[in-house]
Design a protein around this motif. Structure first.
Motif, PDB file in Angstrom:
ATOM      1  N   UNK A  80     -12.000  21.156 -13.836  1.00 32.97           N
ATOM      2  CA  UNK A  80     -13.103  20.831 -14.737  1.00 32.97           C
ATOM      3  C   UNK A  80     -13.776  19.540 -14.307  1.00 32.97           C
ATOM      4  N   UNK A  81     -14.971  19.347 -14.766  1.00 26.65           N
ATOM      5  CA  UNK A  81     -15.668  18.080 -14.579  1.00 26.65           C
ATOM      6  C   UNK A  81     -15.344  17.148 -15.743  1.00 26.65           C
ATOM      7  N   UNK A  82     -15.992  16.001 -15.763  1.00 29.69           N
ATOM      8  CA  UNK A  82     -15.685  15.035 -16.817  1.00 29.69           C
ATOM      9  C   UNK A  82     -16.567  15.202 -18.055  1.00 29.69           C
ATOM     10  N   UNK A  83     -17.708  15.871 -17.924  1.00 30.29           N
ATOM     11  CA  UNK A  83     -18.669  16.069 -19.015  1.00 30.29           C
ATOM     12  C   UNK A  83     -19.293  14.761 -19.505  1.00 30.29           C
ATOM     13  N   UNK A  84     -19.160  13.689 -18.741  1.00 31.87           N
ATOM     14  CA  UNK A  84     -19.793  12.426 -19.109  1.00 31.87           C
ATOM     15  C   UNK A  84     -21.047  12.245 -18.257  1.00 31.87           C
ATOM     16  N   UNK A  85     -22.142  11.975 -18.909  1.00 31.90           N
ATOM     17  CA  UNK A  85     -23.406  11.822 -18.219  1.00 31.90           C
ATOM     18  C   UNK A  85     -23.570  10.451 -17.595  1.00 31.90           C
ATOM     19  N   UNK A  88     -23.400   7.349 -19.892  1.00 28.44           N
ATOM     20  CA  UNK A  88     -22.199   7.129 -20.685  1.00 28.44           C
ATOM     21  C   UNK A  88     -21.497   5.854 -20.214  1.00 28.44           C
ATOM     22  N   UNK A  89     -21.246   4.890 -21.093  1.00 29.73           N
ATOM     23  CA  UNK A  89     -20.618   3.627 -20.685  1.00 29.73           C
ATOM     24  C   UNK A  89     -19.229   3.802 -20.057  1.00 29.73           C
ATOM     25  N   UNK A  90     -18.440   4.737 -20.565  1.00 35.43           N
ATOM     26  CA  UNK A  90     -17.113   4.981 -19.979  1.00 35.43           C
ATOM     27  C   UNK A  90     -17.233   5.515 -18.555  1.00 35.43           C
ATOM     28  N   UNK A  94     -15.957   3.824 -15.008  1.00 29.50           N
ATOM     29  CA  UNK A  94     -15.120   4.559 -14.052  1.00 29.50           C
ATOM     30  C   UNK A  94     -15.729   4.517 -12.660  1.00 29.50           C
ATOM     31  N   UNK A  95     -17.029   4.782 -12.573  1.00 26.47           N
ATOM     32  CA  UNK A  95     -17.706   4.758 -11.274  1.00 26.47           C
ATOM     33  C   UNK A  95     -17.676   3.353 -10.683  1.00 26.47           C
ATOM     34  N   UNK A  96     -17.907   2.331 -11.504  1.00 21.37           N
ATOM     35  CA  UNK A  96     -17.875   0.957 -11.010  1.00 21.37           C
ATOM     36  C   UNK A  96     -16.476   0.597 -10.505  1.00 21.37           C
ATOM     37  N   UNK A  97     -15.452   1.045 -11.203  1.00 23.33           N
ATOM     38  CA  UNK A  97     -14.077   0.789 -10.753  1.00 23.33           C
ATOM     39  C   UNK A  97     -13.815   1.467  -9.409  1.00 23.33           C
TER      40      UNK A  97
END
Length: 187
Positions: A80-85, A88-90, A94-97
């Protein structure tokens, strides 16, 4: 007025047999003809299964090419994907980390040069491929750690690059597991 309920019930039963029995058996029969007999293509080293060719897996050691991140922890049972656009701050955290981690392990790379696929998960969370540029951006790190020339690593990537399907459909890709196995064979 005549109600064709009998016809509807018979048609429902016929379609039930076709779609629930016959169609799955035909698909399973065709799967037996595919590589791996429908159970997936396993990759073995010394008669030990080390992975599946079309399921991504995590490579965390700096001496290997990194895979694309997975939103499901590389669990094929929970694709599955994450379903976060992208707003989305979360998701942004995650991407920044992931960007920060990549830059720590690849200090010679600038943030703007990181291909998006190295910090974003695929829709399935199990993508086993990278684009050639996403593999090549990791060459300086691996060359430094393994003592292999960058030219030799770039050639290895080129040798493991699969072109678009039928030469037209989709982008060129590199299977990360196959590439890392070839990398180990160099040493």
């Amino acid at each position: 007025m005549k109600f064709p309920i009998g016809t509807a019930i018979r048609l429902t039963l016929v379609m039930l047999v076709i779609l629930v029995v016959i169609y799955p058996l035909v698909v399973a029969g065709f799967a037996r003809l595919a590589p791996g007999s429908g159970k997936g293509e396993t990759v073995t080293v010394n008669r030990k299964v080390v992975g599946y060719r079309l399921i991504g897996q995590k490579f965390t050691e700096d001496r290997y090419f990194n895979s694309r991140p997975s939103a499901v922890g590389y669990n094929a049972a929970g694709s599955a994907g994450s379903n976060k656009g992208p707003s989305n701050p979360d998701y942004l955290k995650t991407v920044q980390a992931r960007i920060d981690t990549f830059l720590v392990h690849n200090p010679e790379v600038k943030k703007a040069d990181i291909p998006a696929e190295l910090v974003t998960a695929s829709g399935s969370g199990l993508d086993p491929h990278l684009s050639p540029p996403a593999a090549k951006i990791q060459v300086p790190r691996i060359a430094r750690i393994r003592g292999i020339s960058a030219e030799r690593l770039n050639q290895l990537i080129d040798d493991h690059t699969e072109g678009p399907l039928v030469g037209l459909l989709g982008p060129a890709t590199v299977n990360v597991l196959s590439l890392n196995r070839a990398l180990d064979a160099l040493n």
